[in-house]
Design a protein around this motif. Structure first.
Motif, PDB file in Angstrom:
ATOM      1  N   GLY A   1       0.761  -0.941   0.010  1.00 16.58           N
ATOM      2  CA  GLY A   1      -0.032   0.174  -0.180  1.00 16.58           C
ATOM      3  C   GLY A   1       0.853   1.390  -0.028  1.00 16.58           C
ATOM      4  N   ASN A   2       0.712   2.075   1.185  1.00 15.98           N
ATOM      5  CA  ASN A   2       1.567   3.400   1.030  1.00 15.98           C
ATOM      6  C   ASN A   2       2.948   3.045   1.141  1.00 15.98           C
ATOM      7  OD1 ASN A   2      -1.179   4.557   1.103  1.00 15.98           O
ATOM      8  ND2 ASN A   2      -1.133   4.418   3.399  1.00 15.98           N
ATOM      9  N   LEU A   3       3.412   2.205   1.496  1.00 17.37           N
ATOM     10  CA  LEU A   3       4.788   2.026   1.574  1.00 17.37           C
ATOM     11  C   LEU A   3       5.612   1.921  -0.010  1.00 17.37           C
ATOM     12  CD1 LEU A   3       5.671  -0.054   4.814  1.00 17.37           C
ATOM     13  CD2 LEU A   3       6.095   2.261   4.722  1.00 17.37           C
ATOM     14  N   LEU A   4       4.805   1.282  -0.723  1.00 18.13           N
ATOM     15  CA  LEU A   4       5.392   0.867  -1.942  1.00 18.13           C
ATOM     16  C   LEU A   4       5.223   2.266  -2.634  1.00 18.13           C
ATOM     17  CD1 LEU A   4       6.010  -1.069  -4.160  1.00 18.13           C
ATOM     18  CD2 LEU A   4       3.890  -1.606  -4.484  1.00 18.13           C
ATOM     19  N   SER A   5       4.042   3.028  -2.730  1.00 16.68           N
ATOM     20  CA  SER A   5       4.016   4.359  -3.083  1.00 16.68           C
ATOM     21  C   SER A   5       5.012   5.236  -2.693  1.00 16.68           C
ATOM     22  CB  SER A   5       2.783   4.983  -2.885  1.00 16.68           C
ATOM     23  OG  SER A   5       2.612   6.047  -3.249  1.00 16.68           O
ATOM     24  N   ALA A   6       5.382   5.196  -1.575  1.00 15.00           N
ATOM     25  CA  ALA A   6       6.544   5.974  -0.850  1.00 15.00           C
ATOM     26  C   ALA A   6       7.926   5.599  -1.397  1.00 15.00           C
ATOM     27  CB  ALA A   6       6.575   6.051   0.628  1.00 15.00           C
ATOM     28  N   ALA A   7       8.177   4.208  -1.685  1.00 12.03           N
ATOM     29  CA  ALA A   7       9.235   3.725  -2.215  1.00 12.03           C
ATOM     30  C   ALA A   7       9.315   4.597  -3.658  1.00 12.03           C
ATOM     31  CB  ALA A   7       9.277   2.399  -2.240  1.00 12.03           C
TER      32      ALA A   7
ATOM     33  N   LEU B   1       7.689  -3.979 -10.307  1.00 14.08           N
ATOM     34  CA  LEU B   1       8.749  -3.517 -11.282  1.00 14.08           C
ATOM     35  C   LEU B   1       8.064  -2.098 -11.791  1.00 14.08           C
ATOM     36  CD1 LEU B   1      10.885  -3.718 -13.345  1.00 14.08           C
ATOM     37  CD2 LEU B   1       9.371  -4.815 -14.793  1.00 14.08           C
ATOM     38  N   TYR B   2       6.635  -2.103 -11.810  1.00 12.30           N
ATOM     39  CA  TYR B   2       5.969  -1.007 -12.447  1.00 12.30           C
ATOM     40  C   TYR B   2       6.120   0.251 -11.576  1.00 12.30           C
ATOM     41  CZ  TYR B   2       2.603   2.286 -14.617  1.00 12.30           C
ATOM     42  OH  TYR B   2       2.103   3.355 -15.018  1.00 12.30           O
ATOM     43  N   GLU B   3       6.249   0.143 -10.163  1.00  7.59           N
ATOM     44  CA  GLU B   3       6.427   0.972  -9.293  1.00  7.59           C
ATOM     45  C   GLU B   3       7.918   1.521  -9.380  1.00  7.59           C
ATOM     46  OE1 GLU B   3       2.582  -0.853  -8.241  1.00  7.59           O
ATOM     47  OE2 GLU B   3       4.508  -1.500  -8.732  1.00  7.59           O
TER      48      GLU B   3
END
Length: 375
Positions: free
Chosen positions: A100-106, A342-344
């Motif tokens: 969730g948010n952690l992936l967006s933050a990364a 990979l997309y993120e």
């Protein structure tokens, strides 16, 4: 990465190719292991034998228990000067447990890291670039899904990411044969190239109308600049009007696979569309460009003709990135071509270039065609 070196795999072949050509073409090629810090590779007394000594034991240098990709990117970019290129070979799996948010933050952290690198180059009047290559190799070892190890044998993707000056990367792309050929990189599946250079405006030196072989018009009379069209004599017995342009975009920092995908283009007015893109065609004006791309446009004879046509090569993440990515833990094995988040990761790198280029002119090139008269 251990699973890629337990056997004599495409990973080793590709790495050997990369090292040999880099050492042959350029000075001061050096090898490092990178995780929590950058460490000299103790087994590389001779670059040509590095791959022969690469195994799960020799790779245990530094803190290998985890890999924070954003930390690694920062380490490498901080050590990349105007006259060097950094090349990262990694499975490129985000070390993030919460999707969730952690992936967006990364992803946002990746954007920030690369924006700083781009601006450092721009302050010195240079363009920064990145080449992302998805590779494929046989893998035998543990695949980690949410920190749960699972023994895996089969094909898995890994990535080669080159970072540095756009001109240096363009030279490497040309000389080191970063292609999936018999003498190129074994296992190369996809390539994506990004740079901070400004939008190209194609003119009579970089594009020209083709007067034969790709048109169903009765006659095409080019303007003096060979780009615009003085007049087109249409054939009303045809359902549509088709005509083509040769594009001399050899020096554009862009992979051919991206150039040849119609989904990456926008054409205005909307009744005009691209019917084909090819870099294999033979035509009489071929000597004008080194390695031209032929773009064929069409418009229905019933929809009306326009005096000006604009073609834009959009700057967007290629479709293969989404297809090769998943961002929810599977509690099992992913598809052989897919990598976690990979997309993120690519979105984070892309975001840096998109922000620096700005939203007013984000495209890779613009082609404006004026047709003085339809007959």
């Amino acid at each position: 990465m251990d699973g890629f070196v337990t056997l004599n795999t495409q990973f080793k072949n590709a790495l050997g190719h990369l090292i040999a050509k880099a050492d042959g073409y350029y000075d001061n090629t050096r090898l490092f292991f990178v995780n929590s810090d950058i460490y000299d590779a103790p087994i590389c007394q001779d670059l040509n034998t590095f791959v022969l000594h690469l195994n799960t034991t020799s790779m245990k240098v530094g803190h290998t228990g985890s890999s924070d990709l954003n930390h690694i990117f920062k380490l490498l970019l901080d050590h990349t000067s105007n006259d060097t290129v950094s090349v990262l070979v990694s499975d490129c799996i985000y070390d993030v447990q919460d999707v969730g948010n952690l992936l967006s933050a990364a992803s946002s952290s990746t954007t920030g890291t690369f924006m700083k690198a781009i601006r450092r180059y721009q302050e010195k009047g240079k363009d920064f670039g990145v080449i992302i290559m998805q590779m494929e190799s046989l893998f035998q070892g543990y695949h980690y899904e949410g920190n749960v190890p699972m023994m895996y044998y089969g094909k898995r993707p890994y990535y080669i990411i080159m970072m540095g000056g756009k001109d240096q990367l363009a030279d490497m792309n040309a000389h080191m044969e970063l292609e999936n050929t018999s003498t190129g990189l074994p296992g190369l599946q996809h390539k994506y190239m990004l740079s901070s250079e400004k939008t190209w405006l194609l003119d009579g030196m970089t594009a020209r109308v083709l007067t034969s072989g790709f048109s169903n018009a009765r006659r095409i009379h080019p303007a003096h600049d060979r780009l615009n069209i003085h007049n087109i004599v249409t054939d009303q017995e045809k359902d549509d009007l088709r005509f083509a342009f040769g594009l001399g975009v050899e020096q554009l920092f862009c992979d051919r696979s991206y150039l040849l995908d119609t989904a990456n283009y926008e054409v205005q007015p909307e009744q005009y569309h691209i019917t084909s893109l090819t870099d294999k065609a033979k035509f009489s004006e071929s000597d004008y460009f080194i390695h031209p791309v032929v773009m064929q446009l069409a418009v229905s004879n019933t929809q009306g003709y326009a005096p000006e046509i604009t073609v834009k090569l959009k700057n967007q993440i290629p479709a293969w990135v989404k297809k090769c990515s998943y961002n929810k833990h599977l509690n099992g094995y992913p598809a052989p071509h897919q990598s976690y988040a990979l997309y993120e990761l690519v979105e984070g790198i892309y975001g840096a270039f998109h922000n620096v280029r700005g939203t007013t002119d984000p495209d890779l090139f613009h082609l404006k065609i004026n047709v003085r008269q339809y007959e």
